[in-house]
Design an enzyme around this catalytic site. Sequence first.
Site, PDB file in Angstrom:
ATOM      1  N   ARG A 101       1.380 -10.252   7.525  1.00 52.94           N
ATOM      2  CA  ARG A 101       1.414  -9.059   6.674  1.00 52.94           C
ATOM      3  C   ARG A 101       2.641  -8.221   7.026  1.00 52.94           C
ATOM      4  NH1 ARG A 101      -3.464  -9.042   9.321  1.00 52.94           N
ATOM      5  NH2 ARG A 101      -2.872  -7.084  10.353  1.00 52.94           N
ATOM      6  N   LYS A 157       0.839  -1.197   0.000  1.00 47.14           N
ATOM      7  CA  LYS A 157       0.000   0.000   0.000  1.00 47.14           C
ATOM      8  C   LYS A 157       0.879   1.254   0.000  1.00 47.14           C
ATOM      9  CE  LYS A 157      -0.576   0.056   5.045  1.00 47.14           C
ATOM     10  NZ  LYS A 157      -1.551   0.087   6.154  1.00 47.14           N
ATOM     11  N   HIS A 213      -6.032  -6.495  13.447  1.00 49.26           N
ATOM     12  CA  HIS A 213      -4.815  -5.687  13.462  1.00 49.26           C
ATOM     13  C   HIS A 213      -4.478  -5.335  14.904  1.00 49.26           C
ATOM     14  CE1 HIS A 213      -1.749  -3.288  11.502  1.00 49.26           C
ATOM     15  NE2 HIS A 213      -2.013  -2.303  12.344  1.00 49.26           N
ATOM     16  N   ARG A 216     -10.835   0.529  14.981  1.00 50.62           N
ATOM     17  CA  ARG A 216     -10.710   1.230  13.717  1.00 50.62           C
ATOM     18  C   ARG A 216     -11.720   0.558  12.797  1.00 50.62           C
ATOM     19  NH1 ARG A 216      -4.738   1.702  11.112  1.00 50.62           N
ATOM     20  NH2 ARG A 216      -5.226  -0.464  10.642  1.00 50.62           N
ATOM     21  N   MET A 239       9.676  24.041  -2.654  1.00 49.36           N
ATOM     22  CA  MET A 239       8.858  23.021  -3.298  1.00 49.36           C
ATOM     23  C   MET A 239       9.709  22.061  -4.122  1.00 49.36           C
ATOM     24  SD  MET A 239       5.587  23.451  -5.854  1.00 49.36           S
ATOM     25  CE  MET A 239       4.492  24.066  -4.584  1.00 49.36           C
ATOM     26  N   ASP A 240      10.737  22.561  -4.804  1.00 54.99           N
ATOM     27  CA  ASP A 240      11.493  21.733  -5.742  1.00 54.99           C
ATOM     28  C   ASP A 240      12.992  21.700  -5.463  1.00 54.99           C
ATOM     29  OD1 ASP A 240       9.064  21.491  -7.365  1.00 54.99           O
ATOM     30  OD2 ASP A 240       9.439  23.601  -7.840  1.00 54.99           O
TER      31      ASP A 240
END
Length: 709
Positions: free
Chosen positions: A552, A370, A492, A464, A647-648
């Site tokens: 997992r 994920k 979990h 959750r 930002m860059d």
Amino acid sequence: MKQCRLGGLDRFRPVAALLVVAIHTGPLLSWSRDVNYLLCDILARLAVPFFFAVSGYFLVPELRARGVSALLPFLKKGLLLYGLSALLYAPINLYSGYFSQPGLPLELLRDACFNGLFYHLWYFPAVLLGGCIVCLLVRRLRLATAAAVCAVLYVLGLLGDSYYAFTNAIPPLKAFYEALFQCFDYTRNGLFFAPLFLLLGGWLAGRGNRRADGRYAAGLLLSLGLLLAEGLLVKQFHLARFDALYLSLPLCIFFLLCWLRGLDLPARPQLRRWSAAVYLLHPLCILLVRGVAKALGLSALLIENRLLHYLAVVFLSGLLAAPFALVPRKRPEPERGRAWIELDAAALRHNVNVLSGLLPEGCALTAVLKANAYGHGDLECARICQKAGIRSFAVATAAEGARLRRAGVRGDILVLGWSGAGAVPLLRRYRLTQTVVSPEHARLLDRCGKRLRVHIKIDTGMHRLGTGWDDAASLRELYACSHLQVKGLFTHLAASETCSPSDQACTQAQIRRFWHAVETLSGAGLPIGALHIQSSYGLLNYGPLEGCGWVRTGIALYGLLSAPQDHPRICPDLRPVLALRARVAQIHTLEPGEHAGYDGAFTASRPTRLALITIGYADGWPRALSCGRGRVLLHGQPAPIAGLICMDQLLADVTEIPDVRPGDTATLIGRDGDAVLTAEAAAEAAGTITNELLSRLGPRLPRIVGSEA
């Protein structure tokens, strides 16, 4: 543990290529025509359907995942090889008068599409047409229905091949096949022959990997016996028009592939190239051997002695094919531009093996991919994990799972998060397993009227997602949905990261609650499927749990912990997979008192050199590491970040590293010489955990995989 799917297949390819040479040379004719018939007209018929099935092994999973976008490169490559091969044999066709025959345009069309532009080249139009048919079938039909259609086509081919005597005795069928043979010479083509074996190979690719045990070997021997018996009956009763298709041939290929793909052998790509070259070149070698034998007066030795003739052709074909196997393919060096991520494939494979070694028999590692594999790159990591033997994966959303399937990832893909009714088409199309979190959620999915594979999430205390462990009525209600097939249960753990007495008590209570829920459901006669409780810290702090089928693994799979102060009870030799690097674009020299960056956040207190580094918070590097809280490595030495991260870009103070120049590489995570910056340390400095730091690394950072050997 790790089992290789490709090593056995690769090693049989040369055998199949030599069987094809045997078909065209008859090596045992000088000794016994009957024995030669057994070898070349029956057993050697395994070769071409084996090649079809291996092509399907790679092609069909891609077709099911990506459709026409996977078919097009397959067609492009096949057409290129077909065209080059046709050009190679064009002079021979010219010499034989092929291009002088009447009705040449129509004959060229028939041969190009079905018969082959030289007698062994029929394989190319067959596999190309068969690939198109299989693509159409698997995109429109369920796999079982597609297989039934391919089986019908194969039977139609049988009636025009090994069992043509029956067809010829029935006038309507005879007329039907006579019309077909106006379009092609044999039913040994892409319409009747190839689709079944392509689909068979693709179906086997999607099955769980199993070791090559005695059952497959026994099945192969039994099916070969049936093939021999069938071939002898076909000959005895003069049934065949041509004898390329047999009723027992698909059974032989099934057991052969099951046995070969379970052999624990490393892949050998060079054998693939050598076998393909032998297949393409051997007819030319037959002509060369015969020509040289006649010129030297050695016809009795090298032509009439069919075994020596075969060996000479094999030797020459193998020799001419050797460069294709020995010359390594040059892979283009990936571009390292402004900023990039490097993935160490060897480290990831190592982690898979180390973590798998902690598991009990019957428990398998599930790779959690994920959030783009925690920023590492989901497709890149999935491919490495697949090669390392992992057969189950977990993602957060249906879109993430669909992305993996479109890239050809096989095995179980579990969607851990909530999905609404709008995700059902994705879940169905890409064969994803959805987590069901409540009776309301189950009914929402069930109302879509589509069969779905699901795992039930049980809430044992984290509060959750999930149905309460002690709510037996709601748990049983999840099984009442007729379109949902329950394939597993999981929970979990909320506090498995530490081993404090309170966290241990909480974790053990959750584990007990989960088993109570499992016993409640199994006691009611309901299927429970695969069970899984632990993620990375659950495994490292509590060891393997008996009775679970999956573990997992997320952060540990990538060789990391969430924070540097974490000290799990089990400390395996895990290796970081990811390095983050960027380029130095410019050097600025500042006098004391000069400012740099937004808001003048950096003020030089001495003569200072600043390196402009081409990475910023839009790439996922936290702005919280501004103003000296973060560092980079240049030439193996640390340099503090100066001023605010943009930002860059960002600035680093390299006053103490005088040799830094534009074009140099800065390391933000990873090793540079003897110095190392860890993701855990960077996350701690940014006030977060490693999981968040890495999962924020953006898509404009290319993922470059290294250490593939």
